[in-house]
Design an enzyme around this catalytic site. Sequence first.
Site, PDB file in Angstrom:
ATOM      1  N   LYS A  57      73.835  12.839  -8.992  1.00 37.24           N
ATOM      2  CA  LYS A  57      73.384  12.454  -7.656  1.00 37.24           C
ATOM      3  C   LYS A  57      74.014  13.407  -6.646  1.00 37.24           C
ATOM      4  CE  LYS A  57      73.038   7.694  -9.256  1.00 37.24           C
ATOM      5  NZ  LYS A  57      73.675   6.362  -9.250  1.00 37.24           N
ATOM      6  N   GLY A 104      70.242   4.828  -9.590  1.00 39.57           N
ATOM      7  CA  GLY A 104      70.324   3.421  -9.242  1.00 39.57           C
ATOM      8  C   GLY A 104      71.751   2.992  -8.970  1.00 39.57           C
ATOM      9  N   LYS A 145      73.165   8.976  -0.324  1.00 39.56           N
ATOM     10  CA  LYS A 145      74.006   7.771  -0.282  1.00 39.56           C
ATOM     11  C   LYS A 145      75.480   8.112  -0.424  1.00 39.56           C
ATOM     12  CE  LYS A 145      74.914   7.588  -4.888  1.00 39.56           C
ATOM     13  NZ  LYS A 145      76.183   7.276  -5.595  1.00 39.56           N
ATOM     14  N   ASP A 167      71.587   1.659  -4.579  1.00 39.91           N
ATOM     15  CA  ASP A 167      72.719   2.560  -4.817  1.00 39.91           C
ATOM     16  C   ASP A 167      73.568   2.713  -3.562  1.00 39.91           C
ATOM     17  OD1 ASP A 167      74.328   4.154  -6.341  1.00 39.91           O
ATOM     18  OD2 ASP A 167      72.909   5.790  -6.574  1.00 39.91           O
ATOM     19  N   SER A 179      84.074   3.005  -5.970  1.00 42.96           N
ATOM     20  CA  SER A 179      83.260   4.114  -5.476  1.00 42.96           C
ATOM     21  C   SER A 179      84.138   5.300  -5.095  1.00 42.96           C
ATOM     22  CB  SER A 179      82.440   3.659  -4.267  1.00 42.96           C
ATOM     23  OG  SER A 179      81.907   4.762  -3.569  1.00 42.96           O
ATOM     24  N   ASN A 237      83.190   8.014  -3.507  1.00 36.45           N
ATOM     25  CA  ASN A 237      82.887   8.512  -2.166  1.00 36.45           C
ATOM     26  C   ASN A 237      83.452   7.601  -1.080  1.00 36.45           C
ATOM     27  OD1 ASN A 237      80.986  10.988  -2.549  1.00 36.45           O
ATOM     28  ND2 ASN A 237      80.282   9.484  -4.042  1.00 36.45           N
TER      29      ASN A 237
END
Length: 341
Positions: free
Chosen positions: A112, A140, A195, A248, A258, A260
């Site tokens: 991603k 996803g 995202k 997502d 996560s 990020n």
Amino acid sequence: MAAQMREPKVVVLGGGSWGTTVASICARRGPTLQWVRSRETADDINENHRNSRYLGNDVVLSDTLRATTDFCEAANTADVVVMGVPSHGFRGVLTELARELRPWVPVVSLVKGLEQGTNMRMSQIVEEVLPGHPAGILAGPNIAREVAEGYAAAAVLAMPDQHLATRLSGLFRTRRFRVYTTDDVVGAEMAGALKNVFAIAVGMGYSLGIGENTRALVIARALREMTKLGVAMGGSPDTFPGLAGLGDLIVTCTSQRSRNRHVGEQLGAGKPIDEIIASMNQVAEGVKAASVIMEFANEFGLTMPIAREVDAVINHGSTVEQAYRGLIAEVPGHEVHGSGF
């Protein structure tokens, strides 16, 4: 006839948490080989059915999954290739793969992110390096550790050929991991890259102690920015409220696992971006994607305040406090057609 009916052999390239999780899922469905660079990781998978480095000691992998450090073995035996390497190494692995891979073998990306320098999506790189090989992405709301532990989750397999996507989706599907299909590769890939940038913004907010209402505001407006750019680049507007987009976005912005979001929180704690990256075990794709997203926004004449502020903090010396002040200073307009925050 018997040879034609055999289960396709899935080869997963990459030894990180998500690549290993997908490899373990595929191994429960049919023959699967995982290529990893580290002999220690290969031995851990083969002997202990674990990838302790990335998934810890508690996650037990399929006992039919086999790992190898022999790239030629992996490439030569693949009927389906799953790319689990980070965006910065994606082209290099594909280039090596091109010397060994049989014609027409499908390539499914788990990445991603976008390639810095060319701003290309992963499927575009596949088409350039491996012309004639069908390319797609599995995307996803998939925190690897949760999927590996057996929590219910879902993803979407995006490929131009829906007949092929339907056939391949069965390789990834289990009772607790649902796999849908779509032909919108552009939308799914852009949603996955975008995202990550917005999760950094939300992570910054966590560090500032923002309220739940503010967090919801940022996520909702992030979805709008994501949709605007994704559609401008050729994606379908129907993709962004779905699993690859909103699904997502929510999990990447809110999960404590996560990467990020973690970057955003650490930026808010005053740590330099280079120090944050050096301390992490895995790649946070949003760090590299921020500048690329702003290049796209400028190319298409779009105003993307959240992405702009994240890029300013990561690449241009702005602070997290300045970023949020900049967002709040934006004058609100039409919710759908307005250009501001």
